[in-house]
Structures are given as structure tokens and as C-alpha cells.
Design a protein around this motif. Structure first.
Motif: not given
Length: 201
Positions: A55-57, A59-63, A85-87, A178-184
Motif C-alpha cells: 500500500v505504501v509503494r 500510496h500516491d496512486e491511491i490518493e 511511525a513511518d506509514l 491495491v489493484d482491487e482498492i483502485l478498481a473499487r
């Protein structure tokens, strides 16, 4: 737990302001963005860590897809801070499992005993051990708060507070990639917001 106790598309989620482990607020629902509310397991969980790195890798796409990540663990804030702490997104501690109960997220032995969890667990433990040895991650507690049998769950919550999509995991590694998150997200927004794609894992 009965299936009727679970939330599904169209279910209403009351507005609340959650406190992340950094002290920053996390709004659920957001009011302007979709919220991907994901329930993880315990602080330092190898499978959770492996998934969250993916998800971190991206994250820019998700946002860019109009989604805000909010991640819940059934560990205390003090224990979580050593691991998250770094998420770049909100992480919420729920050691009393109030949110887990509200959203119908279970803890059962099949979380780790399901055959489809074995290979992901081996991979996650192997990679986690490598990262711990190099001081990139911290080892989980020997007896994690609320045990090791938590199941993951994913909810995509629209700005108006309705559940746009939901997934209840059947084992410890059964979550949206992540692909599923983006598709949804694309389905929820329709054509109003384009979603960038990526070939990264």
C-alpha cells in the motif's frame, strides 16, 4: 457471527473522528473522499506488514484515485507506534476492539489454519525476519494484544457515510490488493475521477 451482523454496500456508517497513533485526526467518513477503512491484526504482524508495504509503494496512486487510507489494529497505541511511525496514512489503535465489534470483524483460528494462509504467512515471516535482522522493522510481541487469530476486513466508505464496498477476509492474508482498492474506487466514482494504473507490485 451471523452474516446479517456484517456491513455491506449501502450500510450507513456513523460519522466519527478517530485519533491516529500520531495524534492526528482521521475522519470516517471523510466528507470529500472515499475512505478505505482496513482492519488489520496485531502490531508487527508479518502478513500485515507485507501488505501495508504494498500500500505504501502505491500510496500516491491511491490518493490520486480519491481514497484516504485509515488502518485499524487491535493493539494499543504505545505498541503500534514502534511499528507504524513511518506509514504515510492514519493508523488507529483499537485494543478494546470496539470498532471490530461495530463492523463485525472477527478473530477465529482459521485465520492462520486456512491452507491459503500458509504460503503467504511463510513468505511474510521470512521477509519479516530478514527486515528485523537488518533493523528495518521491529519484532512483534511474543504474546500480541488480542492474540494472533484476527481476520482482516476492508471497507470502502463514501463521503456520505454509506458503505460502497466491503470484504470480510476468510484467512489472515485475505484482503484487497491495491489493484482491487483502485478498481473499487473507480466503480464508486464512476467516470468522475480517472484512476491511474501501475505495473508495480
Amino acid at each position: 457471527m451471523n452474516a446479517s451482523d456484517r456491513l455491506g454496500p449501502g450500510s450507513a456508517v456513523p460519522a466519527r473522528e478517530l485519533e491516529s497513533v500520531t495524534g492526528a485526526p482521521a475522519l470516517v467518513p471523510d466528507g470529500e473522499h472515499l475512505v478505505h477503512l482496513q482492519f488489520r491484526r496485531f502490531a508487527g504482524c508479518p502478513i500485515c506488514n507485507l501488505h501495508l508495504r504494498s500500500v505504501v509503494r502505491r500510496h500516491d496512486e491511491i490518493e490520486a484515485a480519491g481514497v484516504r487510507e485509515v488502518v485499524v489494529f487491535h493493539s494499543s497505541a504505545g505498541e503500534l507506534r514502534e511499528h507504524v511511525a513511518d506509514l504515510p496514512f492514519a493508523v488507529v489503535a483499537d485494543p478494546r476492539k470496539r470498532l471490530y465489534a461495530e463492523f463485525g470483524v472477527e478473530a477465529v483460528p482459521r485465520a492462520l489454519l486456512h491452507p491459503r494462509a500458509w504460503w503467504p504467512l511463510l513468505r511474510a515471516v521470512t521477509e519479516g525476519t530478514w527486515r528485523i535482522a537488518r533493523k528495518l522493522d521491529r519484532a512483534p510481541a511474543g504474546l500480541p494484544e488480542n492474540g494472533r487469530f484476527g481476520l482482516p476486513a476492508d471497507f470502502l466508505i463514501a463521503p456520505d457515510g454509506r458503505v460502497a464496498a466491503a470484504k470480510y477476509g476468510e484467512h489472515a492474508n485475505d484482503q484487497w490488493p491495491v489493484d482491487e482498492i483502485l478498481a473499487r474506487a473507480a466503480e464508486s466514482y464512476g467516470s468522475a475521477r480517472p484512476v491511474r494504473t501501475s505495473t508495480r507490485a
